[in-house]
Scaffold this active site. Sequence first.
Site, PDB file in Angstrom:
ATOM      1  N   TRP A 102     -26.132  17.669  -7.513  1.00 53.94           N
ATOM      2  CA  TRP A 102     -25.784  18.881  -8.019  1.00 53.94           C
ATOM      3  C   TRP A 102     -24.790  19.386  -8.784  1.00 53.94           C
ATOM      4  O   TRP A 102     -24.485  19.736  -9.592  1.00 53.94           O
ATOM      5  CB  TRP A 102     -26.035  19.919  -6.840  1.00 53.94           C
ATOM      6  CG  TRP A 102     -27.516  19.712  -6.351  1.00 53.94           C
ATOM      7  CD1 TRP A 102     -27.945  19.443  -5.217  1.00 53.94           C
ATOM      8  CD2 TRP A 102     -28.771  20.295  -7.351  1.00 53.94           C
ATOM      9  NE1 TRP A 102     -29.550  19.716  -5.393  1.00 53.94           N
ATOM     10  CE2 TRP A 102     -29.817  20.227  -6.616  1.00 53.94           C
ATOM     11  CE3 TRP A 102     -28.773  20.931  -8.621  1.00 53.94           C
ATOM     12  CZ2 TRP A 102     -31.314  20.614  -6.815  1.00 53.94           C
ATOM     13  CZ3 TRP A 102     -30.097  21.286  -9.039  1.00 53.94           C
ATOM     14  CH2 TRP A 102     -31.246  20.996  -8.259  1.00 53.94           C
ATOM     15  N   ASP A 170     -20.660  25.881  -4.974  1.00 56.49           N
ATOM     16  CA  ASP A 170     -21.766  25.952  -4.690  1.00 56.49           C
ATOM     17  C   ASP A 170     -22.349  25.689  -3.540  1.00 56.49           C
ATOM     18  O   ASP A 170     -22.238  24.631  -3.009  1.00 56.49           O
ATOM     19  CB  ASP A 170     -22.427  24.739  -5.929  1.00 56.49           C
ATOM     20  CG  ASP A 170     -24.174  24.667  -5.997  1.00 56.49           C
ATOM     21  OD1 ASP A 170     -24.706  25.677  -5.163  1.00 56.49           O
ATOM     22  OD2 ASP A 170     -24.492  23.914  -6.436  1.00 56.49           O
ATOM     23  N   LYS A 194     -33.078  28.132  -0.212  1.00 57.82           N
ATOM     24  CA  LYS A 194     -32.701  27.386   0.906  1.00 57.82           C
ATOM     25  C   LYS A 194     -32.339  27.890   2.302  1.00 57.82           C
ATOM     26  O   LYS A 194     -33.018  27.900   3.231  1.00 57.82           O
ATOM     27  CB  LYS A 194     -31.694  26.410   0.366  1.00 57.82           C
ATOM     28  CG  LYS A 194     -32.457  25.174  -0.339  1.00 57.82           C
ATOM     29  CD  LYS A 194     -31.428  24.985  -1.649  1.00 57.82           C
ATOM     30  CE  LYS A 194     -32.265  24.149  -2.560  1.00 57.82           C
ATOM     31  NZ  LYS A 194     -31.490  23.706  -3.833  1.00 57.82           N
TER      32      LYS A 194
HETATM   33  C1  PLP Z   1     -31.159  23.575  -5.005  1.00 58.20           C
HETATM   34  C2  PLP Z   1     -29.773  23.625  -5.488  1.00 58.20           C
HETATM   35  C3  PLP Z   1     -29.382  23.891  -6.965  1.00 58.20           C
HETATM   36  C4  PLP Z   1     -30.431  24.423  -7.806  1.00 58.20           C
HETATM   37  O1  PLP Z   1     -30.686  25.618  -7.577  1.00 58.20           O
HETATM   38  P1  PLP Z   1     -31.868  26.402  -8.573  1.00 58.20           P
HETATM   39  O2  PLP Z   1     -31.829  27.982  -7.899  1.00 58.20           O
HETATM   40  O3  PLP Z   1     -33.042  25.788  -8.481  1.00 58.20           O
HETATM   41  O4  PLP Z   1     -31.302  26.713  -9.767  1.00 58.20           O
HETATM   42  C5  PLP Z   1     -27.953  23.867  -7.093  1.00 58.20           C
HETATM   43  N1  PLP Z   1     -27.231  23.421  -6.107  1.00 58.20           N
HETATM   44  C6  PLP Z   1     -27.510  22.929  -5.020  1.00 58.20           C
HETATM   45  C7  PLP Z   1     -26.445  22.401  -3.950  1.00 58.20           C
HETATM   46  C8  PLP Z   1     -28.863  23.140  -4.536  1.00 58.20           C
HETATM   47  O5  PLP Z   1     -28.876  22.499  -3.422  1.00 58.20           O
END
Ligand code: PLP
Length: 358
Positions: A102, A170, A194
């Site tokens: 990511w 993030d 998530k």
């Molecule tokens: C799932 C995830 C993303 C991507 O998220 P989207 O909402 O599908 O763009 C980005 N960073 C992390 C750490 C993730 O687990």
Amino acid sequence: MTRAYNFSAGPAILPEEVLKQVQTELLDFNGTGMSIMEMSHRGKDYSVIHAEAIDNLKQLLNIPDNYSVLFMTGGASTQFSLIPMNLLPAGATADYITAGAWSTKAIKAAQKIGNVNEIANTAKDIPTCVPGNDLSFTDDAAYVHICSNETISGAQVKEFPKTDAPLIADMSSDILSRPLDVSQFGMIYAGAQKNLACAGVTLVIIRNDLASTSPAALPDLFQYKHVMENNSLSNTAPTFPIYIIALVTRWLLANGGLEGMQKRNEEKAGKLYAAIDASDFYKGTAMTEYRSPMNVTFRLPTEELEAQFVAEAVAKNMTSLKGHRSVGGIRASIYNAFPAEGVDALVEFMKEFEKNNG
Ligand SMILES: *Cc1c(COP(=O)(O)O)cnc(C)c1O
């Protein structure tokens, strides 16, 4: 009806109480004779939910007054681009810490927009890990970007680096899983699917002075400043996922807040990691000190055994244990809403599988 023990990395399991409440309110929200999906995002009933989602997040995370809670769309992946578009002026440099899939995507998106300096990269390390805090930052960096939990490799940042520049994290896969000092960050963002809600909304928590620097030339809806000044309501907000955030955060507040969640998460993950460590058959993918309590990754002796493990688990009502297609292995995602009994069931199954195949 049997609910699956759903180990999906995302979209992921939601608290059963929340789903039941949604079911109860689906045809008639609050005596309005309609679902929350069918009413104005500026109406009285939705406004209360919008405000509650923000208030609950402020309470849970102790968000200081000089920060705003924004609801945006496009997922965390869109933020990978919006962050440099808003916060990386021409001629300036942003520092990026890369630790897995990511954060690699985040830096690639930023490279299209402006100057970036990758100050550490552990993305290819096995066992998986995150960089330590002996980092050399760029002088006057516009910001420092980090991913708090690499969902695919199963490695988590335990202590955030101290930076002079605003730290941007993030937190898509571990937001609300542990107490957090928001004042360490210039901005935190997370896709909802998530630990927060269903897919369709992206949470952004940003320091107001930082949001205010958005270039006026950017399209309005791409500007943190514009979204902040309009309380995320300048166009139709993703009302249903925001409603789910309100319910999930209500559930968190009723269940011990983030201290309570952290304790539960450590207990759940502790049982799984103990099962891995007690055997030579299973091998954890992440370095012990960076093990994620959200995404527990491990290998079996062969890929054939891994496929058999995943298939036999499905027959026992345990789904989505296959590791991400880019890395293989097994991944058990056990977010806030994942029940402790599901972890116990997996630990039992691991013992039995080893006995039959070890
Ligand atoms: C799932 C995830 C993303 C991507 O998220 P989207 O909402 O599908 O763009 C980005 N960073 C992390 C750490 C993730 O687990």
